[in-house]
Design an enzyme around this catalytic site. Structure first.
Site, PDB file in Angstrom:
ATOM      1  N   ASP A  32       0.809  -1.223   0.000  1.00 63.19           N
ATOM      2  CA  ASP A  32       0.000   0.000   0.000  1.00 63.19           C
ATOM      3  C   ASP A  32       0.844   1.277   0.000  1.00 63.19           C
ATOM      4  O   ASP A  32       0.298   2.370  -0.013  1.00 63.19           O
ATOM      5  CB  ASP A  32      -0.972  -0.001   1.187  1.00 63.19           C
ATOM      6  CG  ASP A  32      -0.250  -0.142   2.515  1.00 63.19           C
ATOM      7  OD1 ASP A  32       0.995  -0.101   2.531  1.00 63.19           O
ATOM      8  OD2 ASP A  32      -0.931  -0.290   3.542  1.00 63.19           O
ATOM      9  N   ASP A  33       2.174   1.145   0.024  1.00 64.04           N
ATOM     10  CA  ASP A  33       3.022   2.341  -0.053  1.00 64.04           C
ATOM     11  C   ASP A  33       3.717   2.415  -1.412  1.00 64.04           C
ATOM     12  O   ASP A  33       4.838   2.857  -1.526  1.00 64.04           O
ATOM     13  CB  ASP A  33       4.046   2.351   1.083  1.00 64.04           C
ATOM     14  CG  ASP A  33       4.925   1.106   1.077  1.00 64.04           C
ATOM     15  OD1 ASP A  33       4.701   0.217   0.228  1.00 64.04           O
ATOM     16  OD2 ASP A  33       5.828   1.023   1.927  1.00 64.04           O
ATOM     17  N   ASP A  43       6.830 -12.973   0.477  1.00 60.64           N
ATOM     18  CA  ASP A  43       7.530 -12.765  -0.797  1.00 60.64           C
ATOM     19  C   ASP A  43       8.650 -13.793  -0.988  1.00 60.64           C
ATOM     20  O   ASP A  43       8.877 -14.278  -2.098  1.00 60.64           O
ATOM     21  CB  ASP A  43       8.037 -11.323  -0.961  1.00 60.64           C
ATOM     22  CG  ASP A  43       8.780 -10.790   0.253  1.00 60.64           C
ATOM     23  OD1 ASP A  43       8.905 -11.523   1.259  1.00 60.64           O
ATOM     24  OD2 ASP A  43       9.238  -9.638   0.203  1.00 60.64           O
ATOM     25  N   HIS A 101      11.421   0.829  -1.515  1.00 61.19           N
ATOM     26  CA  HIS A 101      12.049   1.889  -0.712  1.00 61.19           C
ATOM     27  C   HIS A 101      13.378   1.432  -0.110  1.00 61.19           C
ATOM     28  O   HIS A 101      14.006   2.164   0.624  1.00 61.19           O
ATOM     29  CB  HIS A 101      11.079   2.355   0.375  1.00 61.19           C
ATOM     30  CG  HIS A 101      10.678   1.268   1.312  1.00 61.19           C
ATOM     31  ND1 HIS A 101      11.439   0.914   2.393  1.00 61.19           N
ATOM     32  CD2 HIS A 101       9.625   0.430   1.312  1.00 61.19           C
ATOM     33  CE1 HIS A 101      10.859  -0.088   3.032  1.00 61.19           C
ATOM     34  NE2 HIS A 101       9.756  -0.407   2.382  1.00 61.19           N
TER      35      HIS A 101
END
Ligand SMILES: *[C@@H]1O[C@H](CO)[C@@H](O)[C@H](O)[C@H]1NC(C)=O
Ligand SMILES: *[C@@H]1O[C@H](CO)[C@@H](O)[C@H](O)[C@H]1NC(C)=O
Ligand SMILES: *[C@@H]1O[C@H](CO)[C@@H](O)[C@H](O)[C@H]1NC(C)=O
Ligand SMILES: *[C@@H]1O[C@H](CO)[C@@H](O)[C@H](O)[C@H]1NC(C)=O
Ligand SMILES: *[C@@H]1O[C@H](CO)[C@@H](O)[C@H](O)[C@H]1NC(C)=O
Length: 365
Positions: free
Chosen positions: A211-212, A298, A322
């Site tokens: 969601d980022d 993941d 990020h």
């Protein structure tokens, strides 16, 4: 000519949205960091750095993940057998030999666009966004930006019902009933539902993001058009510069190693490879696998691809998490980049650097 014009306009729009989102996301993140409201503090990908694989668990997992006969016979893949060392070694060798180029797959091998089948379109892509009740406010940014380009393709997977967001996503907010913590079981639980929902959707591609993350939707479509969705494609970017390794504690000390695409940068699976995972991943088996091999969601996907299926990750550098320096992204290529996450690296805000935007002048951008 008009086609080209539209593309230029789309690129400009995408560029503008990236700026907008980067600034906006920074403030959201900053507020979150400040408030520390009891929500989960450790981002998923951070956990990856501290993983130690206990190979007894891996063996146990391989033994215990059994597919029902009907599923196993419908898919052509056999379950990975623990005793099949040569197969395991093959997959390790391919990891090792690929460790320099980091790009084990040759794009040309089965990527020629089909003449008989129509080209992949946006509507062939299932985009799942993993969120949690702690971060529902992050959805605002997504809903106001890239979601607009893929309203029917994006599904949000969360852990609590929320009428407001259910309405705003036009029913695409799915309560997984998973725990709202960010431990690996909760993450795997959500991934498991994401996977099952994709399989049921009959779409050609499963793309997962957090969601980022900002998704450059036109670039994603363009990227996936290069690959054959009936083939075995696992597209993404590792956050580690080496494959995840462990020593086989029970055996002769040989290593088991595999690459995985970090969930924070987003990754895509072709329907071809996703279907081959049905025996390991469907109907909650993904959670069982995570539990046994003690890896987050993941990594578990990477484990299925390398160890269970003996296939490989194709590194796509246009995915950005990020965990990398986003300010290094060359602005000349920005329209081709597929995903951008954001965050804070030490004291430095980690966002795409685009000149001409003054954060202090308009923090909402
Ligand atoms: C690995 O797991 C097995 C079974 O769960 C356990 O007996 C063993 O002590 C573990 N080894 C290490 C090094 O943690
Ligand atoms: C793939 O094919 C293109 C065009 O046929 C060629 O230019 C390129 O070098 C090939 N790439 C690889 C990795 O073989
Ligand atoms: C796509 O992949 C499938 C399975 O590997 C293969 O049968 C098919 O011929 C491929 N299509 C093209 C156009 O390469
Ligand atoms: C979560 O629980 C609700 C209520 O029991 C149920 O309606 C819903 O289908 C569940 N969601 C999933 C993904 O199973
Ligand atoms: C940003 O805008 C503020 C308010 O208008 C101004 O004071 C500041 O100098 C600007 N900063 C830059 C780097 O342009």
């Amino acid at each position: 000519m008009p086609g080209r014009c539209v593309r230029v306009v789309l690129k400009l729009v995408a560029l503008w949205m990236v700026c907008f989102l980067a600034v906006e996301l920074y403030f959201t993140a900053f507020v979150k960091l400040q408030s520390n409201d009891g929500g989960p503090a450790v981002p998923q990908s951070e956990m990856v750095r501290h993983i130690v694989i206990n190979n007894s668990d891996v063996r146990a997992a391989s033994r215990s993940i059994k597919a029902p006969e009907s599923l196993a016979s419908r898919t052509t893949v056999n379950l990975h057998k623990v005793s099949d060392l040569s197969r395991r070694e093959r997959s390790i060798t391919s990891v090792k030999s690929g460790s320099e180029s980091k790009q084990p797959n040759n794009r040309n091998s089965s990527t020629k666009p089909s003449k008989s089948r129509r080209q992949t379109e946006l509507n062939d892509i299932f985009i799942s966004v993993k969120t949690s009740k702690w971060y529902h406010d992050r959805l605002d940014l997504i809903l106001e930006t890239w979601y607009i380009m893929a309203r029917d393709q994006v599904y949000f997977f969360t852990d609590e019902d929320n009428d407001i967001y259910r309405h705003r996503t036009r029913g695409h907010l799915i309560n997984t009933n998973c725990s709202s913590t960010y431990d690996r079981y909760a993450l795997c639980c959500k991934m498991s539902i994401e996977y099952d929902t994709f399989i049921a959707s009959k779409k050609r591609w499963f793309c997962h993001v957090d969601d980022d993350t900002y998704v450059n939707v036109p670039a994603l479509v363009t990227l996936l058009q290069l690959y054959n969705d009936t083939g075995d494609w696992y597209l993404g970017k590792p956050s580690l510069s080496y494959p995840l390794k462990t020593r086989d504690l029970d055996g002769a000390g040989q290593q088991i190693a595999f690459w995985f695409a970090t969930g924070g940068a987003g990754f895509c699976l072709s329907r071809g490879i996703a279907l081959k995972m049905v025996p390991f991943a469907s109907g909650g088996r993904l959670v069982t696998a995570c539990r046994k091999i003690r890896l987050p969601d993941d990594c578990t996907i990477g484990y299925f691809v390398y160890i269970s299926l003996n296939k490989q990750l194709t590194v796509v550098n246009q995915f950005h998490s990020h965990l990398e320096g986003l300010w290094r992204i060359n602005l000349g290529n920005i329209a081709n980049q597929v995903t951008f996450s954001y965050g804070q690296l030490g004291t430095r805000r980690n966002v795409v650097q685009i000149p001409g935007y003054n954060d202090s002048y308009d923090p909402s951008r």
